[in-house]
Design a protein around this motif. Sequence first.
Motif, PDB file in Angstrom:
ATOM      1  N   ARG A 123       0.844  -1.182   0.000  1.00  0.00           N
ATOM      2  CA  ARG A 123       0.000   0.000   0.000  1.00  0.00           C
ATOM      3  C   ARG A 123       0.883   1.237   0.000  1.00  0.00           C
ATOM      4  O   ARG A 123       1.901   1.292   0.705  1.00  0.00           O
ATOM      5  CB  ARG A 123      -0.902  -0.016   1.239  1.00  0.00           C
ATOM      6  CG  ARG A 123      -2.082   0.926   1.193  1.00  0.00           C
ATOM      7  CD  ARG A 123      -3.146   0.456   2.176  1.00  0.00           C
ATOM      8  NE  ARG A 123      -2.618   0.317   3.526  1.00  0.00           N
ATOM      9  CZ  ARG A 123      -2.700   1.282   4.450  1.00  0.00           C
ATOM     10  NH1 ARG A 123      -3.266   2.426   4.171  1.00  0.00           N
ATOM     11  NH2 ARG A 123      -2.226   1.074   5.656  1.00  0.00           N
ATOM     12  N   LEU A 124       0.519   2.224  -0.794  1.00  0.00           N
ATOM     13  CA  LEU A 124       1.258   3.475  -0.877  1.00  0.00           C
ATOM     14  C   LEU A 124       0.400   4.607  -0.328  1.00  0.00           C
ATOM     15  O   LEU A 124      -0.774   4.719  -0.667  1.00  0.00           O
ATOM     16  CB  LEU A 124       1.642   3.777  -2.324  1.00  0.00           C
ATOM     17  CG  LEU A 124       2.596   2.785  -3.001  1.00  0.00           C
ATOM     18  CD1 LEU A 124       2.714   3.112  -4.484  1.00  0.00           C
ATOM     19  CD2 LEU A 124       3.972   2.805  -2.335  1.00  0.00           C
ATOM     20  N   ARG A 125       1.009   5.462   0.499  1.00  0.00           N
ATOM     21  CA  ARG A 125       0.319   6.632   1.016  1.00  0.00           C
ATOM     22  C   ARG A 125       1.262   7.830   0.931  1.00  0.00           C
ATOM     23  O   ARG A 125       2.461   7.695   1.207  1.00  0.00           O
ATOM     24  CB  ARG A 125      -0.076   6.443   2.487  1.00  0.00           C
ATOM     25  CG  ARG A 125      -1.110   5.370   2.745  1.00  0.00           C
ATOM     26  CD  ARG A 125      -1.300   5.169   4.244  1.00  0.00           C
ATOM     27  NE  ARG A 125      -0.086   4.623   4.845  1.00  0.00           N
ATOM     28  CZ  ARG A 125       0.382   4.978   6.040  1.00  0.00           C
ATOM     29  NH1 ARG A 125      -0.240   5.896   6.756  1.00  0.00           N
ATOM     30  NH2 ARG A 125       1.481   4.417   6.524  1.00  0.00           N
ATOM     31  N   VAL A 126       0.730   8.979   0.549  1.00  0.00           N
ATOM     32  CA  VAL A 126       1.478  10.223   0.650  1.00  0.00           C
ATOM     33  C   VAL A 126       1.039  10.894   1.933  1.00  0.00           C
ATOM     34  O   VAL A 126      -0.137  11.255   2.094  1.00  0.00           O
ATOM     35  CB  VAL A 126       1.236  11.134  -0.562  1.00  0.00           C
ATOM     36  CG1 VAL A 126       1.983  12.455  -0.389  1.00  0.00           C
ATOM     37  CG2 VAL A 126       1.695  10.446  -1.851  1.00  0.00           C
ATOM     38  N   VAL A 127       1.984  11.043   2.877  1.00  0.00           N
ATOM     39  CA  VAL A 127       1.674  11.588   4.199  1.00  0.00           C
ATOM     40  C   VAL A 127       2.782  12.545   4.614  1.00  0.00           C
ATOM     41  O   VAL A 127       3.895  12.500   4.067  1.00  0.00           O
ATOM     42  CB  VAL A 127       1.553  10.456   5.251  1.00  0.00           C
ATOM     43  CG1 VAL A 127       0.389   9.527   4.929  1.00  0.00           C
ATOM     44  CG2 VAL A 127       2.858   9.664   5.356  1.00  0.00           C
ATOM     45  N   PRO A 128       2.527  13.441   5.584  1.00  0.00           N
ATOM     46  CA  PRO A 128       3.625  14.233   6.148  1.00  0.00           C
ATOM     47  C   PRO A 128       4.702  13.303   6.707  1.00  0.00           C
ATOM     48  O   PRO A 128       4.395  12.269   7.312  1.00  0.00           O
ATOM     49  CB  PRO A 128       2.945  15.040   7.261  1.00  0.00           C
ATOM     50  CG  PRO A 128       1.509  15.128   6.841  1.00  0.00           C
ATOM     51  CD  PRO A 128       1.219  13.817   6.165  1.00  0.00           C
ATOM     52  N   THR A 129       5.957  13.659   6.493  1.00  0.00           N
ATOM     53  CA  THR A 129       7.059  12.812   6.948  1.00  0.00           C
ATOM     54  C   THR A 129       6.983  12.557   8.448  1.00  0.00           C
ATOM     55  O   THR A 129       7.430  11.509   8.934  1.00  0.00           O
ATOM     56  CB  THR A 129       8.402  13.470   6.584  1.00  0.00           C
ATOM     57  OG1 THR A 129       8.452  13.663   5.163  1.00  0.00           O
ATOM     58  CG2 THR A 129       9.573  12.604   7.006  1.00  0.00           C
ATOM     59  N   SER A 130       6.393  13.491   9.192  1.00  0.00           N
ATOM     60  CA  SER A 130       6.301  13.371  10.652  1.00  0.00           C
ATOM     61  C   SER A 130       5.203  12.414  11.106  1.00  0.00           C
ATOM     62  O   SER A 130       5.075  12.134  12.304  1.00  0.00           O
ATOM     63  CB  SER A 130       6.039  14.746  11.271  1.00  0.00           C
ATOM     64  OG  SER A 130       4.829  15.300  10.753  1.00  0.00           O
ATOM     65  N   THR A 131       4.402  11.872  10.161  1.00  0.00           N
ATOM     66  CA  THR A 131       3.299  10.971  10.524  1.00  0.00           C
ATOM     67  C   THR A 131       3.834   9.736  11.254  1.00  0.00           C
ATOM     68  O   THR A 131       4.820   9.126  10.828  1.00  0.00           O
ATOM     69  CB  THR A 131       2.527  10.533   9.270  1.00  0.00           C
ATOM     70  OG1 THR A 131       2.014  11.686   8.614  1.00  0.00           O
ATOM     71  CG2 THR A 131       1.380   9.610   9.628  1.00  0.00           C
TER      72      THR A 131
END
Length: 270
Positions: free
Chosen positions: A77-85
């Motif tokens: 699964r791929l997600r684009v999230v803030p690096t701090s997530t």
Amino acid sequence: MPELPEVEVSRLGISPHMIGETIKEVVVRNKQLRWPIPEEVHLVHGLRINSIRRRAKYLLIDTDAGSIILHLGMSGRLRVVPTSTALQKHDHVDIQLDNGQCLRFNDARRFGACLWLNKSEDSHTLFRSLGPEPLTEDFDAQRLIDLSRGKQVPVKSFIMDNKVVVGVGNIYANESLFLAGIDPRRPAGKVSKKRYIALTPIIKDVLAKAIEQGGTTLKDFAQADGNPGYFAQELRVYGRAKLPCVNCETPIKSVVIGQRNTFFCPQCQR
């Protein structure tokens, strides 16, 4: 397992957030996926993402130094999230961007892949023998007719062969053959030219509609934004063993072909 429509939906989901951005760092938390992650993936540090392409079920993140190849395997699964997530279990790879976002690759079963391509696609063993993309003009009925002559393998296995055409996975092979009225057990070489001429646009249409509706969520797949794919609501035979056919109400049969569950209507498919 994510099939071509699900991978294409993932590409469409992540592309607007990544193309044109600069890669700050690739963070590898688990090097051992289906294959070991090569050190070359770190060559992209400081480089701009030029494009994100799909070839078969592989995604290619292109930079001037080469391309990172991603494959979702069985459960990726791929997600684009803030690096701090906060990290979740099985978050194996981050492609971190200068803008504070990252592409996060999660894979519970670790059958996915993160690899490197530094030349043309044909130079990599993964791509060398692949057939044409099903939604291009390179895939046509004449190709199916020519390659099927004399073949005794079931027609379902034939159209799922990546050397014939890429990306016609199990779900969409079942659905396409149902719409074409072709028994999936029939030897590929015994399917008439007329029926291949009818089948080809059906395959294209089924795949295109699945992409449009966000893929098919059955178990592991979700879109990059976390939403499910809605094509599951359109399935006419897949997963419907013993239920009535949507056309004639004959119970749908299930058999195993090429180690994959296969669903068909014994009345409508000949």
